[in-house]
Every structure is written in C-alpha cells, then in structure tokens.
Design an enzyme around this catalytic site. Structure first.
Site, mmCIF file in Angstrom:
data_model
loop_
_atom_site.group_PDB
_atom_site.id
_atom_site.type_symbol
_atom_site.label_atom_id
_atom_site.label_comp_id
_atom_site.label_asym_id
_atom_site.label_seq_id
_atom_site.Cartn_x
_atom_site.Cartn_y
_atom_site.Cartn_z
ATOM 1 N N CYS D 34 38.413 53.361 45.281
ATOM 2 C CA CYS D 34 38.238 52.185 44.270
ATOM 3 C C CYS D 34 37.731 51.791 44.493
ATOM 4 O O CYS D 34 37.220 50.251 44.356
ATOM 5 C CB CYS D 34 39.887 51.018 44.831
ATOM 6 N N CYS D 103 40.828 41.145 43.294
ATOM 7 C CA CYS D 103 40.330 41.725 45.057
ATOM 8 C C CYS D 103 41.051 40.272 45.636
ATOM 9 O O CYS D 103 40.824 40.333 47.040
ATOM 10 C CB CYS D 103 38.465 40.232 44.440
#
Ligand SMILES: Cc1ncc(COP(=O)(O)O)c(C=O)c1O
Ligand SMILES: Cc1ncc(COP(=O)(O)O)c(C=O)c1O
Lengths: 144, 381, 381, 144
Positions: D34, D103
């Site tokens: 990712c 995030c």
C-alpha cells in the site's frame, strides 16, 4: 462545405433564369422530398437550342448548376447538348462539394429530359436518342 | 455582420475569455499533479464546478465536465441504458441528433425504442409518455428545449411520470441551460446535458449532471479525472470558461429573457405581416426567448441563407450539425409539415447582443430575398 | 519554478495561443454553418487537419479531431474491437490507463484479452506478440512510447506481425507524437491516438488517425462533424492550436531531440553518481528524449514530489492521472520492481524549454531531500 | 487533491521524527504494497508516554498524521492515548482529502499497536485493553 467562387457567382446572379412562354420543350426533374427540383424550358429550332431558361427549387448548388448547364447548351445543337455530362458542369463551376455532386447529375438529367420532351411532342420515341433517364419519382432515396 | 444564429453557437464573452487567459498562459498545470501549479488548476476546476452546479441547482459533486454537449448526451444515454434493468427506452421524435443517433445505435444493439410523437407545435403530450411506459422501460430522455423550433417541454411533468414508474429521466438541456430557468432539483431530473458554447462559453466543453445515486455506466475510460468517472486531462481553460459563462448567464436572466423575447416577437410579427405564405413553426408561447423558426412556401433553406449571408446576416436553417445533409429536418417533419416545407425553414436565434435595429434590418433584407427565390422556384403558384 | 513534468502536460506555446486567439474572439462561427463566419471556421479546421496529417504522414481525411487523447484511445479500442470479427484482443501490460481500462471494460463484456509482458527495460518482445496471436484475434494495441518510463516500442515490427495475421494495429502515440519521429505510413499502423497538450498545444483536443479502410465503429454519435464520424460542435480554437503545435513540434525536431536528450542524460548521470541505492527505470537508449524515471530505495514518491515542490521544482511520480491513487505504478510492477520501489519513483520529463542550469539545480535539491526522507523511513537499512 | 496548511506544516516539519534508543514499546503498521508504513517508538513510564518518536515510509498525509498523532499522545497517559481516534487526528490536521483518510486510520492503529507492544513486553495480553488491531498483513487490499 465550401462553394467555389464560380458557384457563388452563378448562384448569386444566375443566367437564364425564368420561363419561355412559347417553349417547345419542357422538362422537370428532382422531387420535393430531396429538396431539389429543376424545370427547364427550351426553344428549339432546326435542331439548335435557340433559347433555354430554368426555374429551380433547391440549394445554392442546384441553382448554380442550373445556371451553368443552361449556359453550356444555349446555342448548341441537340447532339452537342446531349453530350453534356455532369462532370462538365462541375468542371465549368470549378468544383462542387462532395455532398452536392448530385445537383450536377440533376442538371444533366434536366437537360436530357427537356430534349426528350421535345422529341415526345413530335411523336418520336426519345429513348433511343436520349437514353433512359436516371431521374426518379417521389419515392427515390435522396442520396445517390 | 448581424449574427442571429446563437442557437448554433455563441460568441465567447470577452469577460469569459479574460477568466480563461491565465489557464492559456502561465497556469498550465495538469490538475492531477501534486505540485502547486497542478493544485491551482485543480482549484480552478472545482470553482467552475461549483459555479455550474449552483446555476443548475445541483451539488458540485453531481456535475461532471465533458468535451461537449454531445458527449454528455452519449454518456447519459448509453451509460444509463446499459445500467438499466429493462431493455425498453423512450425518447421523443424531435431530439437533437446527439440523442437520436444514440437511441438508433441502441436500437441496433438489442434495445426496444419508443419515439414519442409531438403535436403540431412540437410539444410532447405527457399522456403519450404515460401510455408508452412498459414494465421493462429503463430510461426516458426528452429534451428540455428544442434547438430548431425552440419548443420548451413540460419537463417537470414528464420527469414525474417517469419517477412514478421508477424510471430514470434524462434531459438534453443544451438549448435551455443559461437561457431560461433550468433547475434540476425543481424539475426533478436524474441527468441533464449542457454545453458551454451555447451560452457565451467556449466550444468543446460540456457538462453532464448526474443526480447522486443514478445508475450509469462509464463512457470515457482511463485516468481518474472527474471523480474517476470521466477520463481525460481536463480542458482547464474551457472548464473555467464554462464556470464563468454559467454565472454570467444566470445573472439578471429575467431581464435578458424580456429583452430577447421582445426581439423575437417583433421579428415574428413583422415577417408574418410582410411576407405571404409563411408560418411560424413551434409553439407561440412555450418557446425559447431567442428562437424564431419560419417556413416559407416554395423555397429552399440553403439558398435563403446564402442570400442572407450576402447581406451580412448569419442565420440558419435548423440544426447546424446537419447542414450539408440532404435530408429535410426531422423536427419539422414531426410537426406534420410536408417535405418541401421542411426544406425551407429559416431559424433566427437572437441573443442579448442583438438589437431592434438589427431585427428591422433583417426583415428589410428578407422580404426581397424571399420574393426573388419564389420567382425562381418552379413550385410557386 | 522549474517545470519538469512535460509528460503530464506542457505549457501552451505563446505562438500557438496567438493562432488560437482569433477563434476565441471574433471568429466564433460554428464550422457547420453555411455563412461566411462558419465557412472561415471550417477552413481553419481543415488547415489544422492538413497540418497534423502532414506531421503524421497521413492523408487529411484520415485525421479525426477528438476531445482528448483518452477519447481517441476509447474510440479506437472500443470501435475497432466491436468492428472486429474475433473476440480476442491483445495489448501490453504497460499501457496508459486510457487504453488499459478500455481493455478491462471489453474483458468484462465478452472479449478475451491478452496482456503482453515487457522485459525489465519495459520493451515488448515481438516474439511474444507472435505467440499471442490466435485465429480469433481482432485487435492489437501497443503504445508507441510509455508515459512513465519513456520506453519506445518497436512499433513497425509489431505492426508488421499484426498484419501478417491480418489483424488491425492501433498505437497510443500520445507521448511519442511531436517528440520523436512518428510517421504512420512508415510504421504501418492502422490507427494512432495523439493529444495536443503533450506538445505545446491546448488541453482538451486529441486526434485519432484512422487509416482509410480500417473497420471501426462510431464512438460519439450525433451531428455530422468530422466527416460524419465524430459528433460535437468542433473546439475550433483548440483544433487550430493543435494544428499549429504539431507544425512547430515537427520543425527542427532533430535539434530539439539532441538538446533535450542531453539534459536527460546529464540528469541521469548526476543522480546515479550522487545518490546511492537508486536505479534508472526503462531502457537506457530506447527512450523518449525528455524522460527520466528513477527509483530511490526506501522512500515514497509523493513525499519526494511535495518536498521538490517546496523547492519550486514541479516533477511527477509516474502518471499524473493516477496521482491520488493508492496503487503503485502498474508499469513499474510490470518491470518486476517490488511494491515499495514501485511507490517511490521520480519522473522528470524535460522539454526544450529546460536548461542545463535547471538540471544542476534539481540534482542539488534532490540529494538532501532523498537523504532526509531516507532518514525518516523505517525501511532504510 | 489539496492538503490543508496544517497538513503541509506537519509534513514539511514533522514533530517527533526519529527513533528512541531505549524505547520500551515499538509498533509498526501498514505494508509495502500500500505504500505506507508507520513505525512508532515510545518510552512509557508510570503509564505515561514520556517520549514518542516515529519513522514513516509514505505519502505526505502519512507523515503528517504520524507527526500529529505522536504530538497528541506525547505526555498523555496510556488510557488517554488509547482514546485517540483517527477522527481526532484528522480534525487536528484541519482535514484530509478523502483518498488519504486511511492514513489517519493507520496513525491511530500505530499508536494502539505500540501500546499493545508495551503490554506484551510485560507479559500482559493487550487484547482486552487495546482491542484487536484492524491493521493487516502484506496481503490486505490497499483501499479501506
Ligand atoms: C500515453 C498516454 N495515453 C493517453 C493519454 C491521455 O491523453 P489525454 O489526457 O489528452 O486524455 C496520456 C496522457 O494523459 C498519455 O500519456
Ligand atoms: C439540443 C442540443 N443537444 C446537443 C447539442 C450538442 O452540443 P455540442 O455541439 O456541444 O456537442 C446541441 C448543439 O449542438 C443542441 O442544440
């Protein structure tokens, strides 16, 4: 779609526009559906096209080809007039846009059908002389 | 030159060009880029989106920029038809070719299409729509205002009927948007196509409004632009222009409608008074403020336009897209006009830039031109 | 600002804008209109078409303007696949999303797709193409030059193989056209996509070259524009700009290639010398003159770009279209790079407007930025 | 995709960047696929996070959320730190673009997993206290 200057000239100031009262030959080609109809009047004497006039319902190219085609046969013999091709009309007009080529075909046919009428009026079968017209009736498709 | 072909395209407004200029010069960033120049381009697009959305009465995230009105139509119709469960789709007989040809394409690819007729004024009867709906109807698309005859359709009524049948409703609003009030929330449509160059914006940029939740397939595959729904590096300058043109069009619209309609009405009255054997096509009231469409018996449209052009008047004979075509107008035929009349109509479309002096001048030039072409026509009685 | 993201988009050349200006102001006619203003717009389009055609080595009537490079790709791939007899289609693993997502769409709609691999430099092996062809192969599309790593494919060889199997060959030449010699006749391709904004032209205008006789369906239905094959009122200013940008790009191309390659090579040498643990992606020779793509171990692309941006340097991390995406580059993965490296590449793309001073400046800024991000990274060994 | 000024601030000048030599808790979340990996070091004394530092491989948002999350737990009790939500991180950063929300989730998880490590090192099962981590291995999809 761009018309040549020559086309615009003939469209704006068409030659031989009108009727001939004492015409001895009249032809009409085209149909309403396609939006172009040409009617041609001739005064023929001694196998010579003494006078020719037209009336046209149609686009700029239809009017310009009518004007040019009548110019090209005026004063000519029937034989010479029958040799007129749509190509000659297009060339004399310095070109036609592709979608308007059918107008020149119509003009050629209009001349032929008028001469055919001349023979018919005299009881002569025009077909051996003029040929079969490609012109079609009200039901033909507009694109050639 | 007198320009009265504003339904074909409009002049780009100088104020709109001013707003575009930075994006044609120093602000050349790709809006997908992460650096400052890219982010500024992105911000400019989002501002334009908000502006178009506000004029449409939509949320910004329901507004997708495209490369033209035609693309918006292609996307909406193909995308919604393919996403629909049923294989029956409905449109009207007088749609713009961008809609009509999509339906014809779908008809060739397994869809069953109903083309709703219009009355002699060009209006779709809501009862006809009701009657046409089947259990398998998957899409209804009916234009907001017609490009040739200016007829305004009862969109909110039609959309309501569609929704009663749980069928999504699209409208081609290319001619309506920016010219008459057109609010997607008020009208209740699920999708609407618009195009910038019809309202003082640049050519080559359109919008498809897609109501949130509407099922629609992708048309332009590729990059993740436009929320991932329409690929292509954005035409930033064009989009910015559209945003500003939409805002300007909405500003004082009522006043502009009044002004433009008065030009239209004066022109219609004068022509009908001064020229015999002609008729106004379309509806006398339910029509776009700028649109005039008049048929003159015995004469053909193109010659009329060319002669007007020689007098410095730029007008049209229906849809600009089909000039060069040999076919008569499908719109005029749908009104029930005979073929030769369908070949001979004059469309004059005014904008707020036209004046009453221009109206008078056009009439003055038109009268002898019609007379002359009639003299030349073998059909004249 | 130092702009080295010319593969994402280029600044509109001021000379190009000059040629566009009339069509953004007084020359606003619709090219389909019959009057003077329309005819002038039409003539301008035909001149632009001739100009693009001449640079492509095509006939003017084989050049169709679109709203973007992506649209050209969508039209070519969907249109050619649907017109083909067979249901097997071939492309490469490193295509731009505008091509790749069309293939994925077709794969979902009954087509069988082969994605050709590339070697570690990003080159398609012609033998792989030969081996992939089946009796039912209906379309082959392989890009001329890659947007991320700049690799130039052996198009003429690949097209020849396609034709031996009587299969039409399309190439996405968006990155090649205007940057390296790209002549459709010499290469023998049947269709090619290009986009104006990659060569100093405006955003929002592309071209699809379609060799006469190539079977291809319609993509944009509607009006009769572009020889009846691509509906939409033409983006006249954009098209005129494309015509001029193409001519400018072709002018003195060899000199420009020399200049731009020397910037590229100097940059590559300096970076590889001054920064440890990095590698050049793509081919060392078979690559676009302006393209540099370097992976730095242990660091991620976006942070690198943001820090460069703070120093006034506009660069990219692969394809601009996918920024904002979380996925690593499919191109770098196809080269065999591990995921974390595929996240961390830097694409610098030079144009003739860049200078050797800028090259040096970028290197100077890059060195400490890489060091800093590595210091920050838990992966650094 | 536009970052807020606050995000850019924390990205350009991240707080608490680095390692702690004598950390008594270390957590790492994210995966290479990712493109985001956060590693957090803590020095915990008397249930108070005396010091915290991070190392992050990832985008601007990954770095900014690491910086902000560590700021928010520094000097706090473990209990307070466990109450930190990704939403609080986003709010403190004055927003994150939608594609970057993951995030902030990662940052929340990084804090939790570090505290879990603290318990583990003491032979205490962290699960009843910290909960199961949403964090996944190398095979999880990148979009959350
Ligand atoms: C190789 C390639 N193909 C297609 C495109 C799409 O072109 P456009 O952005 O004009 O749609 C691009 C650039 O964005 C590209 O680099
Ligand atoms: C009603 C209508 N729909 C669609 C279009 C197509 O828009 P564009 O020319 O921007 O593709 C037009 C105008 O051309 C139009 O008048």
């Amino acid at each position: 779609m761009l018309y040549s200057e020559k086309v615009m000239d003939h469209f704006a100031n068409p030659h031989n526009m009108g009727e001939i009262e004492d015409a001895n030959a009249i032809g009409e080609v085209g149909n309403k559906k396609c939006g172009d109809i040409m009617k041609i009047y001739m005064k023929i004497e001694d196998d010579i096209i003494k006078d020719v006039k037209f009336k046209t319902f149609g686009c700029g190219a239809a009017i310009a080809t009518s004007s040019m085609a009548t110019d090209l046969v005026k004063g000519k013999t029937i034989k010479e007039a029958l040799e007129l091709t749509n190509k000659a009309v297009v060339e004399a007009l310095e070109g036609l846009p592709p979608v308007k080529m059918h107008c020149s075909v119509l003009a050629e046919e209009a001349i032929k059908s008028t001469i055919a009428d001349y023979y018919k009026r005299q009881g002569i079968d025009p077909e051996p002389i003029v040929g079969t017209s490609k012109s079609c009736g009200d039901d033909c498709p507009c694109d050639e | 030159m007198i320009y009265v072909d504003n339904a074909a395209t409009t002049a780009l407004k100088p104020e709109v060009l001013d707003k575009m200029m930075p994006y044609l010069t120093s602000q050349y960033g790709n809006p997908s880029s992460i650096y400052d120049l890219g982010r500024q381009a992105k911000a400019a697009i989002e501002q334009a989106r908000a502006s178009v959305a506000s004029v449409l009465g939509a949320n910004a995230n329901e507004v997708y920029f495209t490369g033209s009105g035609s693309e918006a139509d292609n996307w909406a119709i193909k995308g919604m038809a393919h996403a629909a469960k049923g294989k029956h789709i409905i449109t009207s007989a007088i749609e713009h070719h961008a809609v009509l040809h999509c339906f014809e394409y779908l008809a060739k690819n397994g869809f069953d299409v109903t083309y709703l007729p219009v009355d002699s004024h060009g209006i779709v009867n809501p009862d006809d729509l009701k009657a046409a709906i089947k259990p398998e109807t998957g899409l209804i698309s009916i234009m907001a205002a017609n490009n040739e005859i200016g007829t305004i359709q009862p969109i909110s009524q039609l959309a309501k009927i569609a929704h009663e049948g749980k069928i999504p409703f699209h409208t081609d609003a290319v001619q309506a948007f920016g010219h008459i009030p057109f609010n997607v929330s008020d009208l209740g449509v699920d999708a609407a196509s618009v195009s910038a160059h019809k309202l003082g914006g640049p050519k080559g940029v359109g919008v498809l409004y897609i109501k949130r939740g509407t099922r629609i397939g992708q048309f332009m595959h590729g990059g993740a632009q436009e929320y991932g729904r329409r690929a292509s590096t954005e035409n930033v300058a064009g989009i910015v222009g559209f945003g500003h043109a939409a805002a300007l069009a909405a500003d004082g619209m009522e006043e502009k409608i009044k002004k433009v309609s008065s030009l239209r009405d004066s022109f219609i009255t004068q022509v009908l008074n001064e020229i015999p054997k002609c008729r106004l096509n379309g509806h006398s009231k339910q029509r776009l403020p700028g649109n005039v469409n008049i048929s003159f018996d015995y004469i053909e449209g193109e010659s009329l336009l060319l002669l007007l052009d020689m007098k410095g008047i730029a007008a049209s004979s229906g849809s600009a897209c089909t000039s060069g075509s040999l076919d008569p107008s499908h719109v005029l035929l749908a009104l029930g006009l005979p073929h030769e009349t369908a070949h001979g109509s004059l469309r004059v479309s005014f904008s707020e830039n036209n004046t009453m002096q221009e109206v008078d001048k056009i009439v003055k030039e038109l009268v002898p031109i019609v007379a002359r072409l009639r003299e030349m026509s073998p059909l004249t009685e």
